[in-house]
Scaffold this motif. Structure first.
Motif, mmCIF file in Angstrom:
data_model
loop_
_atom_site.group_PDB
_atom_site.id
_atom_site.type_symbol
_atom_site.label_atom_id
_atom_site.label_comp_id
_atom_site.label_asym_id
_atom_site.label_seq_id
_atom_site.Cartn_x
_atom_site.Cartn_y
_atom_site.Cartn_z
ATOM 1 N N GLU A 82 0.835 -1.207 0.000
ATOM 2 C CA GLU A 82 0.000 0.000 0.000
ATOM 3 C C GLU A 82 0.869 1.256 0.000
ATOM 4 O OE1 GLU A 82 -2.501 -0.561 3.432
ATOM 5 O OE2 GLU A 82 -3.540 -2.257 2.491
ATOM 6 N N GLU A 83 1.939 1.236 0.783
ATOM 7 C CA GLU A 83 2.838 2.392 0.834
ATOM 8 C C GLU A 83 3.600 2.549 -0.479
ATOM 9 O OE1 GLU A 83 4.724 5.786 1.866
ATOM 10 O OE2 GLU A 83 3.083 4.859 2.977
ATOM 11 N N LYS A 117 1.936 4.249 -3.459
ATOM 12 C CA LYS A 117 1.787 5.705 -3.400
ATOM 13 C C LYS A 117 2.890 6.437 -4.179
ATOM 14 C CE LYS A 117 -0.183 5.635 1.258
ATOM 15 N NZ LYS A 117 0.088 6.025 2.661
#
Length: 108
Positions: free
Chosen positions: A80-81, A84
Motif C-alpha cells: 500500500e505504501e 503511493k
C-alpha cells in the motif's frame, strides 16, 4: 522434504524479500528522503519477515500459519505504501508484496 507443500510461498517470499531490498536501496538514493521514510521503513520490515518466514518454512516450523498471517499483514502494508510512489522500484515492490501476501494467506 516437508517444505514442498510451501514451494509457491517460499518462491513468493524470496522474490518479495529481493524486491523490498531493492526498493529500500533505491529509495535511499532519492534526493528527498522525507517522503520516502515510511516506504524505507516498511521495505525493511517486509524484507526481514519474508526472509525469516522463508527460512522457517524450509526448516518445517510449527508456526507456519501464525507467521504467515503476520507476514501477509506486513506485505500488504508495504504494498500500500509503495503504490503511493511513482518510482518503478516502488511499483515493482508493491506487486511482489501483493503476490507474497496472497501466498501467505493460503498458509494462514
Amino acid at each position: 522434504m516437508s517444505h514442498e507443500k510451501y514451494q509457491e510461498a517460499i518462491q513468493a517470499l524470496h522474490e518479495c524479500m529481493e524486491a523490498c531490498n531493492h526498493c529500500y536501496d533505491s529509495c535511499l538514493q532519492e534526493e528527498d528522503l522525507n517522503p520516502m521514510k515510511e516506504c524505507i521503513r516498511l521495505d525493511r520490515e517486509c524484507a526481514d519477515i519474508c526472509s525469516y518466514l522463508e527460512q522457517a518454512l524450509v526448516r518445517g516450523t510449527p508456526f507456519a500459519s501464525e507467521l504467515a498471517q503476520v507476514c501477509a499483514t506486513i506485505c500488504e502494508k508495504c504494498a500500500e505504501e509503495c503504490k503511493k510512489h511513482d518510482h518503478k522500484h516502488c511499483q515493482d515492490c508493491a506487486d511482489a508484496c501483493y503476490k507474497c501476501a496472497d501466498a501467505c494467506k493460503k498458509i494462514a
